[in-house]
Design a protein around this motif. Structure first.
Motif, short mmCIF file in Angstrom:
data_model
loop_
_atom_site.label_atom_id
_atom_site.label_comp_id
_atom_site.label_asym_id
_atom_site.label_seq_id
_atom_site.Cartn_x
_atom_site.Cartn_y
_atom_site.Cartn_z
N VAL A 64 -29.08 59.54 6.43
CA VAL A 64 -29.35 58.87 5.61
C VAL A 64 -30.53 58.83 5.70
CG1 VAL A 64 -29.59 59.47 2.70
CG2 VAL A 64 -27.09 60.59 4.23
N THR A 65 -30.81 57.35 6.14
CA THR A 65 -31.31 56.73 6.75
C THR A 65 -32.39 56.52 7.11
OG1 THR A 65 -30.37 55.02 7.96
CG2 THR A 65 -29.91 54.08 5.53
N ALA A 66 -32.55 57.67 8.34
CA ALA A 66 -33.83 58.06 8.89
C ALA A 66 -33.69 59.00 8.44
CB ALA A 66 -32.91 58.74 10.08
N ILE A 67 -33.71 59.83 7.57
CA ILE A 67 -34.12 60.73 6.65
C ILE A 67 -35.53 59.84 5.16
CG2 ILE A 67 -33.97 62.93 4.98
CD1 ILE A 67 -31.19 64.02 6.50
N LEU A 68 -34.86 59.49 4.89
CA LEU A 68 -35.65 58.23 4.05
C LEU A 68 -36.75 58.29 4.75
CD1 LEU A 68 -32.58 56.93 1.44
CD2 LEU A 68 -34.03 59.00 0.92
N LEU A 69 -36.00 57.29 5.89
CA LEU A 69 -37.70 56.49 6.30
C LEU A 69 -38.70 57.41 6.75
CD1 LEU A 69 -35.97 53.98 8.39
CD2 LEU A 69 -37.09 53.49 6.37
N GLN A 70 -38.42 58.46 7.33
CA GLN A 70 -39.48 59.87 7.77
C GLN A 70 -39.66 59.81 6.65
OE1 GLN A 70 -37.91 62.87 9.23
NE2 GLN A 70 -39.42 63.64 10.45
N ILE A 71 -39.14 60.21 5.44
CA ILE A 71 -40.09 60.84 4.72
C ILE A 71 -40.74 59.72 3.81
CG2 ILE A 71 -40.06 61.87 2.05
CD1 ILE A 71 -37.32 62.75 2.71
N ALA A 72 -40.48 57.81 3.93
CA ALA A 72 -41.33 57.11 3.18
C ALA A 72 -42.47 57.17 4.45
CB ALA A 72 -40.38 56.32 3.25
N GLY A 73 -41.98 57.44 5.73
CA GLY A 73 -43.61 56.85 6.92
C GLY A 73 -44.54 58.08 6.66
N SER A 74 -44.09 58.83 6.24
CA SER A 74 -45.28 59.94 5.70
C SER A 74 -45.81 60.17 4.75
CB SER A 74 -44.47 61.57 6.25
OG SER A 74 -43.38 62.11 4.85
N SER A 75 -44.95 59.97 3.14
CA SER A 75 -44.89 59.36 2.26
C SER A 75 -46.55 57.96 2.13
CB SER A 75 -44.03 59.39 0.96
OG SER A 75 -43.48 60.16 0.37
N LEU A 76 -46.23 57.09 3.26
CA LEU A 76 -46.95 56.50 2.69
C LEU A 76 -48.13 56.32 3.51
CD1 LEU A 76 -47.58 52.65 2.74
CD2 LEU A 76 -46.58 52.53 4.99
N ILE A 77 -48.11 57.35 4.38
CA ILE A 77 -49.98 57.45 5.52
C ILE A 77 -50.48 58.40 4.57
CG2 ILE A 77 -50.26 59.03 7.40
CD1 ILE A 77 -47.89 57.50 8.79
N ASP A 78 -49.24 59.38 3.31
CA ASP A 78 -50.58 60.11 2.71
C ASP A 78 -51.23 59.07 1.84
OD1 ASP A 78 -49.55 62.57 4.33
OD2 ASP A 78 -48.05 63.04 2.50
N LEU A 79 -50.19 58.26 1.63
CA LEU A 79 -51.05 57.28 -0.17
C LEU A 79 -52.01 57.10 0.16
CD1 LEU A 79 -50.24 56.87 -3.19
CD2 LEU A 79 -48.82 55.13 -2.28
N LEU A 80 -51.77 56.38 2.02
CA LEU A 80 -52.53 55.52 2.40
C LEU A 80 -54.11 55.84 2.16
CD1 LEU A 80 -50.70 53.24 4.53
CD2 LEU A 80 -52.07 52.67 2.63
N ARG A 81 -54.16 57.73 3.01
CA ARG A 81 -55.15 57.77 3.04
C ARG A 81 -55.45 58.75 2.08
NH1 ARG A 81 -52.17 62.57 7.47
NH2 ARG A 81 -52.69 61.30 9.03
N LYS A 82 -55.02 58.83 0.60
CA LYS A 82 -55.50 59.85 -0.34
C LYS A 82 -56.58 57.61 -0.90
CE LYS A 82 -54.42 60.40 -5.04
NZ LYS A 82 -53.06 60.25 -5.88
N LYS A 83 -55.78 56.35 -0.76
CA LYS A 83 -56.56 55.40 -1.40
C LYS A 83 -57.40 55.34 -0.68
CE LYS A 83 -53.55 53.91 -4.29
NZ LYS A 83 -53.76 54.55 -5.98
N ALA A 84 -57.36 55.85 0.95
CA ALA A 84 -59.08 54.97 1.64
C ALA A 84 -59.96 56.47 1.36
CB ALA A 84 -58.80 55.82 2.94
N THR A 85 -59.31 57.43 1.15
CA THR A 85 -60.46 58.79 0.06
C THR A 85 -61.24 58.00 -1.41
OG1 THR A 85 -59.15 60.38 1.60
CG2 THR A 85 -60.61 61.03 0.16
N GLU A 86 -60.55 57.62 -1.97
CA GLU A 86 -61.20 57.14 -2.70
C GLU A 86 -61.69 56.04 -3.44
OE1 GLU A 86 -57.69 56.39 -5.19
OE2 GLU A 86 -56.65 59.00 -5.49
N ARG A 87 -61.41 54.79 -2.12
CA ARG A 87 -61.88 54.47 -1.83
C ARG A 87 -63.17 54.34 -1.58
NH1 ARG A 87 -59.34 51.87 1.98
NH2 ARG A 87 -57.35 51.44 0.01
N LYS A 88 -63.57 55.38 -0.40
CA LYS A 88 -64.80 55.87 0.15
C LYS A 88 -65.28 56.50 -0.86
CE LYS A 88 -66.99 57.96 4.16
NZ LYS A 88 -66.22 59.31 5.16
N ALA A 89 -64.99 57.07 -1.60
CA ALA A 89 -65.85 58.12 -2.41
C ALA A 89 -66.24 56.82 -3.64
CB ALA A 89 -65.29 58.74 -3.18
N MET A 90 -65.47 56.15 -4.23
CA MET A 90 -65.89 54.92 -4.71
C MET A 90 -67.29 54.29 -4.21
SD MET A 90 -64.77 55.37 -7.83
CE MET A 90 -65.07 53.76 -9.03
#
Length: 185
Positions: A64-90
């Motif tokens: 379970v920890t490996a599953i959660l860490l994998q999902i968390a890693g992809s969620s973090l990357i997605d969120l950071l990309r979204k924030k970078a895109t928002e920052r660039k747009a601003m």
């Protein structure tokens, strides 16, 4: 039967138990990686949401920890990309707004120059009457008293001055801006 199998069957209690067991651990792991409480909260929330919504694809043979860490890693990357895109747009929006403001200032300065040239091209008495009215804010009666002329003469000078200025400024590419300029009309 393991926890993942129960979660895949839609067992909310098993999912809730997994959440309570791993929530804090996952939060502090992401917090350590990012240094941001906001990002850690967002990533943990996204991780458990993705885990539940895609529960049918969860592998039962992975811890379970490996599953959660994998999902968390992809969620973090997605969120950071979204924030970078928002920052660039601003930043692009701020740059565009700054350029628009600069262009507006240049156009306004050009318009002011055209207006002053047009006013200076008026005959001396008409120019004086116009300036007393528009720049000093005097009424027609006050101008008539100051210049020892009739109110009708003041009205005539103002009317002729405005006609002259409209005609003179109509050839300017800034005429459309002038229509909205409170200085003359």
């Amino acid at each position: 039967m393991n926890d993942i199998a129960l979660i895949k069957e839609g067992n909310e209690r098993a999912f809730e138990a997994m959440y309570h067991c791993y929530h804090e651990q996952l939060y502090f792991y992401v917090l350590k990686q990012t240094g941001s409480q906001f990002l850690a909260e967002e990533v943990v929330q996204q991780t458990f949401l993705k885990c539940w919504t895609s529960r049918m694809q969860l592998p039962e043979d992975v811890p379970v920890t490996a599953i959660l860490l994998q999902i968390a890693g992809s969620s973090l990357i997605d969120l950071l990309r979204k924030k970078a895109t928002e920052r660039k747009a601003m930043q692009q929006l701020a740059t565009t707004a700054s350029e628009d403001h600069l262009l507006h200032n240049i156009q306004e300065k050009e318009l002011t120059i055209h207006i002053h040239h047009a006013i200076n091209s008026l005959p001396p008495v008409r120019r004086q009457v116009f300036r007393l009215s528009r720049e000093n804010g005097l009424t027609y009666a006050q101008i008539a008293d100051e210049l020892s002329i009739s109110v009708k003469t003041v009205e005539s000078h103002i009317t002729k001055a405005i006609k002259h200025l409209r005609k003179r400024l109509a050839v300017s590419p800034l005429f459309l801006l002038l229509l909205h300029h409170p200085f003359l009309f």
